[in-house]
Design a protein around this motif. Structure first.
Motif, mmCIF file in Angstrom:
data_model
loop_
_atom_site.group_PDB
_atom_site.id
_atom_site.type_symbol
_atom_site.label_atom_id
_atom_site.label_comp_id
_atom_site.label_asym_id
_atom_site.label_seq_id
_atom_site.Cartn_x
_atom_site.Cartn_y
_atom_site.Cartn_z
ATOM 1 N N SER A 44 33.336 49.585 30.389
ATOM 2 C CA SER A 44 33.038 49.998 31.789
ATOM 3 C C SER A 44 31.705 49.552 32.373
ATOM 4 N N ASP A 79 28.183 41.711 22.734
ATOM 5 C CA ASP A 79 28.055 41.222 24.110
ATOM 6 C C ASP A 79 27.727 39.732 24.057
ATOM 7 N N GLY A 137 41.770 39.254 35.632
ATOM 8 C CA GLY A 137 40.771 40.199 36.129
ATOM 9 C C GLY A 137 39.356 39.877 35.678
HETATM 10 N N1 AR6 Z 1 32.901 38.692 24.570
HETATM 11 C C1 AR6 Z 1 32.082 39.763 24.396
HETATM 12 N N2 AR6 Z 1 31.703 40.571 25.399
HETATM 13 C C2 AR6 Z 1 32.136 40.269 26.634
HETATM 14 C C3 AR6 Z 1 32.993 39.172 26.900
HETATM 15 C C4 AR6 Z 1 33.380 38.361 25.794
HETATM 16 N N3 AR6 Z 1 34.192 37.316 25.923
HETATM 17 N N4 AR6 Z 1 33.260 39.153 28.238
HETATM 18 C C5 AR6 Z 1 32.593 40.185 28.786
HETATM 19 N N5 AR6 Z 1 31.911 40.865 27.834
HETATM 20 P P1 AR6 Z 1 33.993 43.964 31.506
HETATM 21 P P2 AR6 Z 1 34.653 46.742 32.305
HETATM 22 C C6 AR6 Z 1 31.105 42.112 27.978
HETATM 23 O O1 AR6 Z 1 33.645 43.633 32.915
HETATM 24 O O2 AR6 Z 1 33.312 46.921 32.933
HETATM 25 C C7 AR6 Z 1 38.435 43.401 33.877
HETATM 26 O O3 AR6 Z 1 38.670 42.722 35.051
HETATM 27 C C8 AR6 Z 1 30.389 42.323 29.278
HETATM 28 O O4 AR6 Z 1 29.127 41.637 29.291
HETATM 29 O O5 AR6 Z 1 34.862 42.994 30.796
HETATM 30 O O6 AR6 Z 1 35.188 47.845 31.440
HETATM 31 C C9 AR6 Z 1 39.592 44.321 33.478
HETATM 32 O O7 AR6 Z 1 40.832 43.782 33.872
HETATM 33 C C10 AR6 Z 1 30.209 43.831 29.261
HETATM 34 O O8 AR6 Z 1 29.101 44.186 28.437
HETATM 35 O O9 AR6 Z 1 34.751 45.412 31.402
HETATM 36 C C11 AR6 Z 1 39.271 45.622 34.149
HETATM 37 O O10 AR6 Z 1 39.842 45.661 35.451
HETATM 38 C C12 AR6 Z 1 31.488 44.340 28.578
HETATM 39 O O11 AR6 Z 1 32.036 43.179 27.925
HETATM 40 C C13 AR6 Z 1 37.752 45.609 34.272
HETATM 41 O O12 AR6 Z 1 37.338 44.266 34.097
HETATM 42 C C14 AR6 Z 1 32.555 44.921 29.504
HETATM 43 O O13 AR6 Z 1 32.626 44.183 30.690
HETATM 44 C C15 AR6 Z 1 37.074 46.437 33.204
HETATM 45 O O14 AR6 Z 1 35.692 46.463 33.469
#
Ligand code: AR6
Length: 231
Positions: A44, A79, A137
């Motif tokens: 999140s 991350d 997304g």
């Molecule tokens: N590897 C490791 N960490 C990552 C990666 C990766 N490949 N990509 C992102 N992070 P988020 P949320 C980290 O936005 O806030 C989507 O659209 C990122 O830096 O992925 O829960 C879904 O479909 C952050 O610290 O998830 C949902 O609609 C963490 O992962 C929505 O986003 C979470 O970032 C969920 O949003």
């Protein structure tokens, strides 16, 4: 001193079992890398815009709550960059609480390439999912569904069509998925966290009383799901 010995499994799942000679104990013990390991992103805190400070408190609180139930299993917060604020905040707080750094640590890398690029074996990875459990997304959800391929999508749809905030869904990964064959991932756990982004469904409008409860529930469901696999 560590050496690679037996190759006991066959086919795509074949993994060398590393053993290390422990000079103190005087017997051969299993290498840390073979212990069940859950890699998880901070749920999140990017697209869903949840406050980082509050999220890091909850991560450390939940890790502390579950760590004694883990046995040899490990939890790894992942991350993408070294500048990650959530990683440094969680590291600092986990340090203050003297959480065992062998069983919980942070790691910088793409969660879909932890073994091939980072040399870290994680048999389970968590996804910060959307409520429809659909690919795309952006963020980690897009990356995991891309890397998992159609096999992950089919296995997910087989188990559930949607997820409520605060819940997790454990999906065993078919061995044809590249995440399995290249990275050694046997399970993906989809987690739906609280959403503070007005442009996404179920926005909590900055209600952090509810948001913190949902995030706590999300990590409890995630860690319980992992424990059910690890045991
Ligand atoms: N590897 C490791 N960490 C990552 C990666 C990766 N490949 N990509 C992102 N992070 P988020 P949320 C980290 O936005 O806030 C989507 O659209 C990122 O830096 O992925 O829960 C879904 O479909 C952050 O610290 O998830 C949902 O609609 C963490 O992962 C929505 O986003 C979470 O970032 C969920 O949003």
């Amino acid at each position: 001193k560590s050496q690679e010995t037996v190759s006991s499994l066959s086919g795509a799942a074949s993994q060398k079992i590393k053993v290390s000679e422990d000079p103190v104990a005087g017997f051969i013990s299993q290498h840390d890398d073979d212990f069940p390991t859950l890699a998880f992103p901070s749920i999140s805190t990017a697209d869903f815009q949840f406050n980082l400070e509050k999220a890091s408190n909850i991560i450390v609180e939940k890790v502390e709550e579950f760590i004694d139930k883990l046995g040899n299993a490990r939890l790894v917060l992942v991350d993408l960059t070294h500048g990650s604020k959530i990683l440094s905040s969680v590291r600092a707080k986990a340090g203050e609480k003297n959480i065992d750094s062998k069983r919980f640590f942070t790691f910088v890398g793409d969660i879909t390439q932890l073994y091939s690029k980072g040399g870290l074996r994680c048999n389970v990875i968590a996804n910060a999912a959307n409520w429809r459990l659909k690919p795309g997304g952006g963020g980690v959800n897009a990356a995991i569904f891309n890397a998992g391929g159609p096999a992950l999508e089919a296995a997910t749809t087989d188990r559930a069509k949607s997820l409520l905030p605060g819940n997790a869904l454990v999906v065993p990964l078919p061995s044809i998925s590249p995440l399995y064959s290249k990275e050694g991932v046997t399970h993906v756990i989809h987690v739906l966290g609280p959403n503070m982004n007005p442009h996404r469904p179920n926005c909590l409008d900055n209600d952090y009383t509810k948001g913190c409860k949902v995030l706590r529930d999300a990590y409890s469901s995630l860690f319980e799901g992992f424990l059910s696999i690890a045991k």
